[in-house]
Enzyme design. Structure first.
Site, PDB file in Angstrom:
ATOM      1  N   GLU A  79       4.363 139.235 -46.702  1.00 24.15           N
ATOM      2  CA  GLU A  79       5.962 138.505 -47.208  1.00 24.15           C
ATOM      3  C   GLU A  79       5.314 137.332 -46.681  1.00 24.15           C
ATOM      4  OE1 GLU A  79       9.498 140.056 -47.526  1.00 24.15           O
ATOM      5  OE2 GLU A  79       8.215 142.522 -47.141  1.00 24.15           O
ATOM      6  N   CYS A 111       7.921 143.993 -49.541  1.00 23.33           N
ATOM      7  CA  CYS A 111       7.563 145.342 -49.242  1.00 23.33           C
ATOM      8  C   CYS A 111       6.552 146.072 -49.435  1.00 23.33           C
ATOM      9  CB  CYS A 111       8.393 145.669 -48.204  1.00 23.33           C
ATOM     10  SG  CYS A 111       9.339 145.176 -46.637  1.00 23.33           S
ATOM     11  N   THR A 152      15.990 144.139 -36.555  1.00 26.14           N
ATOM     12  CA  THR A 152      15.059 145.316 -37.648  1.00 26.14           C
ATOM     13  C   THR A 152      13.510 143.987 -37.899  1.00 26.14           C
ATOM     14  OG1 THR A 152      15.848 143.922 -39.494  1.00 26.14           O
ATOM     15  CG2 THR A 152      16.761 146.243 -38.514  1.00 26.14           C
ATOM     16  N   HIS A 233       8.844 153.522 -46.475  1.00 24.45           N
ATOM     17  CA  HIS A 233       8.900 152.347 -46.037  1.00 24.45           C
ATOM     18  C   HIS A 233       9.748 152.314 -44.834  1.00 24.45           C
ATOM     19  CE1 HIS A 233       9.453 148.098 -45.554  1.00 24.45           C
ATOM     20  NE2 HIS A 233      10.612 147.908 -45.659  1.00 24.45           N
ATOM     21  N   LYS A 242      17.512 158.378 -44.078  1.00 20.53           N
ATOM     22  CA  LYS A 242      19.673 158.394 -44.922  1.00 20.53           C
ATOM     23  C   LYS A 242      18.247 158.982 -46.259  1.00 20.53           C
ATOM     24  CE  LYS A 242      22.047 154.856 -42.391  1.00 20.53           C
ATOM     25  NZ  LYS A 242      22.644 153.541 -42.747  1.00 20.53           N
ATOM     26  N   ASN A 275       9.914 146.355 -37.286  1.00 20.36           N
ATOM     27  CA  ASN A 275       9.615 146.274 -39.243  1.00 20.36           C
ATOM     28  C   ASN A 275       8.903 145.418 -39.305  1.00 20.36           C
ATOM     29  OD1 ASN A 275       9.855 146.353 -41.620  1.00 20.36           O
ATOM     30  ND2 ASN A 275      11.735 144.907 -42.017  1.00 20.36           N
TER      31      ASN A 275
HETATM   32  N1  COA Z   1      25.618 154.923 -31.186  1.00 26.55           N
HETATM   33  C1  COA Z   1      25.952 155.119 -32.232  1.00 26.55           C
HETATM   34  N2  COA Z   1      25.148 154.456 -33.580  1.00 26.55           N
HETATM   35  C2  COA Z   1      26.054 153.751 -34.077  1.00 26.55           C
HETATM   36  C3  COA Z   1      26.819 153.078 -32.114  1.00 26.55           C
HETATM   37  C4  COA Z   1      26.459 153.491 -31.531  1.00 26.55           C
HETATM   38  N3  COA Z   1      27.474 153.041 -30.136  1.00 26.55           N
HETATM   39  N4  COA Z   1      27.773 152.078 -32.932  1.00 26.55           N
HETATM   40  C5  COA Z   1      27.033 151.624 -34.284  1.00 26.55           C
HETATM   41  N5  COA Z   1      25.894 152.677 -34.557  1.00 26.55           N
HETATM   42  C6  COA Z   1      25.281 153.032 -36.375  1.00 26.55           C
HETATM   43  C7  COA Z   1      26.641 152.779 -36.946  1.00 26.55           C
HETATM   44  O1  COA Z   1      27.224 154.139 -37.961  1.00 26.55           O
HETATM   45  C8  COA Z   1      25.729 152.901 -38.270  1.00 26.55           C
HETATM   46  O2  COA Z   1      24.850 153.453 -38.853  1.00 26.55           O
HETATM   47  P1  COA Z   1      25.238 154.454 -40.435  1.00 26.55           P
HETATM   48  O3  COA Z   1      24.109 153.273 -41.261  1.00 26.55           O
HETATM   49  O4  COA Z   1      24.196 155.653 -40.220  1.00 26.55           O
HETATM   50  O5  COA Z   1      26.068 154.369 -40.555  1.00 26.55           O
HETATM   51  C9  COA Z   1      24.222 151.613 -37.909  1.00 26.55           C
HETATM   52  O6  COA Z   1      24.735 151.968 -36.257  1.00 26.55           O
HETATM   53  C10 COA Z   1      24.331 150.560 -38.091  1.00 26.55           C
HETATM   54  O7  COA Z   1      25.016 149.733 -37.586  1.00 26.55           O
HETATM   55  P2  COA Z   1      26.216 149.175 -38.546  1.00 26.55           P
HETATM   56  O8  COA Z   1      27.227 148.705 -39.189  1.00 26.55           O
HETATM   57  O9  COA Z   1      25.965 149.231 -39.643  1.00 26.55           O
HETATM   58  O10 COA Z   1      24.844 147.868 -38.654  1.00 26.55           O
HETATM   59  P3  COA Z   1      25.539 145.971 -38.852  1.00 26.55           P
HETATM   60  O11 COA Z   1      26.188 145.730 -40.130  1.00 26.55           O
HETATM   61  O12 COA Z   1      24.970 144.729 -38.182  1.00 26.55           O
HETATM   62  O13 COA Z   1      23.996 146.182 -39.565  1.00 26.55           O
HETATM   63  C11 COA Z   1      21.539 146.370 -40.093  1.00 26.55           C
HETATM   64  C12 COA Z   1      22.171 146.428 -39.523  1.00 26.55           C
HETATM   65  C13 COA Z   1      20.149 146.658 -39.154  1.00 26.55           C
HETATM   66  C14 COA Z   1      21.428 147.967 -40.156  1.00 26.55           C
HETATM   67  C15 COA Z   1      21.956 145.577 -41.326  1.00 26.55           C
HETATM   68  O14 COA Z   1      21.522 144.393 -41.127  1.00 26.55           O
HETATM   69  C16 COA Z   1      20.413 145.552 -42.336  1.00 26.55           C
HETATM   70  O15 COA Z   1      20.423 146.508 -43.157  1.00 26.55           O
HETATM   71  N6  COA Z   1      19.374 144.907 -41.701  1.00 26.55           N
HETATM   72  C17 COA Z   1      17.878 145.379 -42.534  1.00 26.55           C
HETATM   73  C18 COA Z   1      17.820 145.968 -44.131  1.00 26.55           C
HETATM   74  C19 COA Z   1      16.367 145.479 -44.430  1.00 26.55           C
HETATM   75  O16 COA Z   1      15.064 145.953 -44.705  1.00 26.55           O
HETATM   76  N7  COA Z   1      16.155 145.436 -46.102  1.00 26.55           N
HETATM   77  C20 COA Z   1      14.986 145.402 -47.133  1.00 26.55           C
HETATM   78  C21 COA Z   1      14.232 146.076 -47.535  1.00 26.55           C
HETATM   79  S1  COA Z   1      14.396 147.669 -47.121  1.00 26.55           S
END
Ligand code: COA
Length: 391
Positions: A79, A111, A152, A233, A242, A275
């Site tokens: 992609e 993906c 990622t 994936h 998860k 990723n």
């Molecule tokens: N210690 C441990 N864990 C922590 C933490 C700390 N100090 N601070 C945050 N976290 C955890 C959160 O609880 C969360 O865990 P959970 O998802 O199990 O609840 C995780 O870290 C991510 O935190 P979050 O606040 O959700 O991060 P974000 O809003 O910055 O999002 C991504 C980051 C990467 C998750 C998001 O941008 C994303 O999903 N991107 C990619 C999606 C993708 O790739 N899609 C394509 C197809 S699959």
């Protein structure tokens, strides 16, 4: 006839960023990146690597002369392709010196592209049992500096040889798949970086997994105890966990223990590479096969593929006798050991570098890149590829 993975190899660039340092630079707690998201390091592609060279490097040392004689189909899943018209497969076909009596195409569905390529390859082998198909899954994941998705990103490719009577993994015929039109992640043709609704994307991933897993269980009668391991994936390594957590409960303690242990092992390479979109599932499979020493021949492995937009698929494979003999574990250990860390400032500098888009000529220094196959520059809008080892 049994069809499946006869050979599998991967390549990732020689540069990486430490996620603890990236977290600090982005004013985040390092544990968010390393535990919450589950990434330790992130591969960084120098300007001398693109999805074509990554794929060609993954396949280069994997094929022998007999394979080259039998390969009559090259399928490139990506992609982050380099051309709206010409397939990356044609470049790789040339760089590897494959025979001209072959088809070469590129497939796209986020993906899921690598899995689509494998299923096409299976169909081709069913009709042509003496041929072999080279499947390439190759991507450079780019969300942009200082974006939530930055953690990622990654770069790398997996090359897979599909054949009859495969030596590593027989792919079973029953598969379960699902398509639904959603906007969780996409990259319009004018954009260099992806748009993503992270939370929605995570929910849809789980929902697609739930649908195809349930459908597959109903279709085959399989349950958790039929699987030695499940590979996912992995846009980031926490994502698969998860999904895995949704399918065990208190009644399945032994299954849970086995599947979680194998899941952790299946994420080792991904934690270091990041990723790689189409190739992420197959990097995870490779991590499991190369790093879990207790896997037995004949074990069944389940694989969940997800491509935003979206298509999901669940399929399975059976490990073949003495499969370990055909892996490249020592080479991959060396590849990781030889990688060089770059600072956050250096990574940002590399991220901003791009080939000219105005037709001007640029020559690149490929001696700094240890990869056999590199982008040596661009001239008249044509990328100049070099295979340093092709005589
Ligand atoms: N210690 C441990 N864990 C922590 C933490 C700390 N100090 N601070 C945050 N976290 C955890 C959160 O609880 C969360 O865990 P959970 O998802 O199990 O609840 C995780 O870290 C991510 O935190 P979050 O606040 O959700 O991060 P974000 O809003 O910055 O999002 C991504 C980051 C990467 C998750 C998001 O941008 C994303 O999903 N991107 C990619 C999606 C993708 O790739 N899609 C394509 C197809 S699959």
């Amino acid at each position: 006839m049994q069809i499946g993975i006869d050979k599998i190899n991967f390549y990732t660039p020689h540069l990486y960023v430490d996620m603890n340092k990236l977290a600090i630079a982005r004013n985040q707690e390092p544990e968010k990146f390393t535990i919450g998201i589950g990434q330790d390091e992130m591969a960084v592609a120098p300007i001398t690597q693109d999805p074509v060279t990554l794929a060609a490097n993954a396949a280069w040392n994997m094929l022998d002369e007999a394979d080259k004689e039998q390969i009559d189909f090259v399928i490139f899943g990506t992609e982050s392709g380099i051309d709206h018209s010409k397939s990356g497969a044609v470049y790789v076909h040339h760089l590897l010196g494959l025979k001209k009596e072959a088809r070469a195409i590129e497939v796209k569905q986020a993906c899921y592209g690598g899995t689509a390529a494998i299923q096409l390859a299976k169909g081709h082998i069913a009709l042509n049992p003496t041929s072999k198909v080279l499947v390439l899954a190759s991507d450079i994941a780019r969300y942009g500096l200082n974006t939530p998705g930055e953690v990622t990103q990654g770069a790398g490719a997996v090359a897979i040889l599909i054949s009859a009577d495969p030596r590593i993994l027989v792919l079973e015929d029953e598969v379960s798949y699902r398509t639904d039109e959603i906007m969780d992640f996409w990259r319009p043709v004018y954009s260099d970086t992806a748009y993503v609704d992270g939370k929605y994307s995570n929910e849809q991933y789980i929902s697609f997994f739930s649908h195809v897993w349930t459908a597959h269980k109903e279709k085959t009668g399989f349950d958790l105890n039929d699987f030695e391991a499940l590979c996912y994936h992995l846009p980031y390594t926490k994502m698969g966990l998860k999904a895995l957590r949704t399918i065990y409960d208190d009644k399945t303690e032994a299954d849970k223990e086995r599947l979680v242990e194998n899941y952790q092992i299946s994420t080792r390479y991904n934690r270091k590479v990041g990723n790689i979109y189409t190739a992420s599932l197959y990097l995870s499979l490779l991590s499991l096969l190369e790093q879990q020493e207790n896997l037995r021949d004949g074990s069944r492995i389940g694989l969940f593929s997800y491509g935003s937009g979206a298509v999901g698929e669940f399929f399975t494979g059976i490990l073949q006798p003495n499969y370990r003999k055909y892996l490249h574990t020592a080479e991959h250990t060396t590849m990781f050991e030889k990688r060089q860390e770059v600072s956050i400032a250096e990574y940002e500098e590399i991220f901003k570098q791009e080939l000219p888009k105005d037709g001007s000529t640029l020559d690149l220094n490929i001696e700094e890149d240890p990869a056999p196959i590199c982008v040596a520059g661009i001239k008249d809008h044509m990328r100049q590829y070099v295979n340093k080892q092709k005589v």
